[in-house]
Motif scaffolding. Structure first.
Motif, mmCIF file in Angstrom:
data_model
loop_
_atom_site.group_PDB
_atom_site.id
_atom_site.type_symbol
_atom_site.label_atom_id
_atom_site.label_comp_id
_atom_site.label_asym_id
_atom_site.label_seq_id
_atom_site.Cartn_x
_atom_site.Cartn_y
_atom_site.Cartn_z
ATOM 1 N N GLY A 126 -11.928 48.601 4.670
ATOM 2 C CA GLY A 126 -11.812 49.413 5.872
ATOM 3 C C GLY A 126 -11.752 48.570 7.127
ATOM 4 N N PHE A 127 -12.064 47.267 7.010
ATOM 5 C CA PHE A 127 -11.997 46.382 8.159
ATOM 6 C C PHE A 127 -10.720 45.559 8.097
ATOM 7 N N ASP A 128 -9.967 45.560 9.186
ATOM 8 C CA ASP A 128 -8.810 44.694 9.310
ATOM 9 C C ASP A 128 -9.215 43.502 10.157
ATOM 10 N N ASP A 129 -8.263 42.654 10.485
ATOM 11 C CA ASP A 129 -8.573 41.500 11.325
ATOM 12 C C ASP A 129 -8.316 41.806 12.795
ATOM 13 N N TYR A 130 -8.284 43.102 13.135
ATOM 14 C CA TYR A 130 -8.088 43.511 14.521
ATOM 15 C C TYR A 130 -8.678 44.907 14.719
ATOM 16 N N VAL A 131 -8.865 45.274 15.969
ATOM 17 C CA VAL A 131 -9.281 46.634 16.325
ATOM 18 C C VAL A 131 -8.410 47.106 17.488
ATOM 19 N N PHE A 132 -8.387 48.406 17.686
ATOM 20 C CA PHE A 132 -7.742 48.982 18.858
ATOM 21 C C PHE A 132 -8.819 49.607 19.731
ATOM 22 N N ILE A 133 -8.754 49.361 21.028
ATOM 23 C CA ILE A 133 -9.680 50.003 21.962
ATOM 24 C C ILE A 133 -8.863 50.720 23.041
ATOM 25 N N LYS A 134 -9.436 51.788 23.538
ATOM 26 C CA LYS A 134 -8.760 52.589 24.544
ATOM 27 C C LYS A 134 -9.250 52.189 25.930
ATOM 28 N N THR A 135 -8.355 51.580 26.726
ATOM 29 C CA THR A 135 -8.679 51.227 28.104
ATOM 30 C C THR A 135 -8.205 52.361 29.006
ATOM 31 N N GLU A 136 -8.333 52.183 30.308
ATOM 32 C CA GLU A 136 -7.928 53.238 31.235
ATOM 33 C C GLU A 136 -6.434 53.522 31.190
ATOM 34 N N SER A 137 -5.654 52.488 30.878
ATOM 35 C CA SER A 137 -4.203 52.666 30.985
ATOM 36 C C SER A 137 -3.439 52.563 29.672
ATOM 37 N N ARG A 138 -4.113 52.089 28.600
ATOM 38 C CA ARG A 138 -3.358 51.896 27.364
ATOM 39 C C ARG A 138 -4.288 51.760 26.165
ATOM 40 N N ILE A 139 -3.683 51.733 24.990
ATOM 41 C CA ILE A 139 -4.405 51.428 23.763
ATOM 42 C C ILE A 139 -4.175 49.948 23.481
ATOM 43 N N GLN A 140 -5.247 49.171 23.498
ATOM 44 C CA GLN A 140 -5.127 47.716 23.408
ATOM 45 C C GLN A 140 -5.533 47.205 22.025
ATOM 46 N N LYS A 141 -4.640 46.454 21.419
ATOM 47 C CA LYS A 141 -4.964 45.795 20.165
ATOM 48 C C LYS A 141 -5.688 44.486 20.456
ATOM 49 N N VAL A 142 -6.819 44.255 19.758
ATOM 50 C CA VAL A 142 -7.603 43.034 19.974
ATOM 51 C C VAL A 142 -7.884 42.389 18.619
ATOM 52 N N ALA A 143 -7.488 41.159 18.454
ATOM 53 C CA ALA A 143 -7.766 40.424 17.213
ATOM 54 C C ALA A 143 -9.253 40.078 17.164
ATOM 55 N N LEU A 144 -9.874 40.270 16.011
ATOM 56 C CA LEU A 144 -11.308 39.980 15.886
ATOM 57 C C LEU A 144 -11.617 38.529 16.226
ATOM 58 N N ASN A 145 -10.726 37.643 15.848
ATOM 59 C CA ASN A 145 -10.955 36.220 16.100
ATOM 60 C C ASN A 145 -10.915 35.872 17.583
ATOM 61 N N ASP A 146 -10.330 36.754 18.398
ATOM 62 C CA ASP A 146 -10.246 36.499 19.845
ATOM 63 C C ASP A 146 -11.497 36.969 20.590
#
Length: 237
Positions: A126-146
């Motif tokens: 169920g865990f990928d190497d990234y997540v998506f978070i919702k900011t004020e203006s967009r849906i942002q993909k963030v790599a876990l390693n970052d």
């Protein structure tokens, strides 16, 4: 299923842990002991996966019990005394629970035991190497390693990454539950860090580099020591 025992010279303390164990289907309570010498003999002669052990007991302390038992099984300490925490991690102890132990804290300790005892189970499904978070203006993909760390303020979190900061309508608990626990750890009521990004720990501060430090909350110290203990190189005594 993990076979477990409880070792404590106080029956009331045994009853509390016994009640918790019975609520977790993956634990099988085999015996309880008020005499640590009897418990040590049983551990050495029976297939036990996990022992919940008090520290201060007559005839044989919990620390002495763990030392003599060696790698016969894993231990989770349950004690009213915090000062033995660091010493306890020298032995085959995977967590240190301070009495009175909450059920939520107990469950987290058991989950650590299961990860070690059953490394082939798909704990990270169920865990990928990234997540998506919702900011004020967009849906942002963030790599876990970052991800460096996350800082919470009310119902908002600021995610600090190697590529910048992102603010999301999200609380710390929600983010904690969404991130893989083998890579990220909550170290303060307002902070989650990437374990891979830690440079050093000094006092009550965790340094990611010489300029960036994160406060270490008292209630989260044991979790950090448990996570780091697997990586600390120590000489033989």
């Amino acid at each position: 299923m993990l076979n477990c025992i409880i070792v404590d010279d106080e029956q009331a303390a045994i009853d509390v842990i016994n009640n918790y164990v019975r609520k977790i289907p993956s634990l099988q309570l085999v015996r309880t002991f008020r005499n640590p010498l009897e418990a040590l003999h049983y551990i050495k002669n029976n297939p036990i996966d996990l022992a919940f052990v008090d520290i201060r007991m007559p005839e044989l302390s919990g620390l002495e019990l763990m030392k003599l038992a060696g790698d016969a099984c894993q231990f989770i300490v349950t004690s009213a005394y915090e000062e033995y925490a660091l010493e306890g991690y020298q032995y085959n102890n995977i967590d240190y629970l301070v009495k009175p132990v909450s059920f939520e804290r107990f469950v987290r300790a058991v989950q650590k035991a299961k990860k070690i005892q059953q490394p082939d189970t798909n704990e990270r499904s169920g865990f990928d190497d990234y997540v998506f978070i919702k900011t004020e203006s967009r849906i942002q993909k963030v790599a876990l390693n970052d991800i460096l760390f996350a800082e919470g303020l009310g119902n908002y979190i600021t995610l600090h990454t190697t590529k910048g900061k992102f603010v999301a309508l999200l609380n710390v608990k929600d983010l904690e539950e969404a991130l893989p626990t083998d890579l990220f750890l909550r170290v303060h009521r307002s902070y989650i860090i990437s374990l891979n990004k830690i440079d050093f720990v000094e006092g009550n501060q965790i340094f990611l580099d010489k300029e960036t430090s994160i406060p270490l909350g008292d209630t989260y110290k044991h979790q950090l020591w448990t996570a780091l203990d697997k990586k600390i190189i120590t000489g033989r005594k």
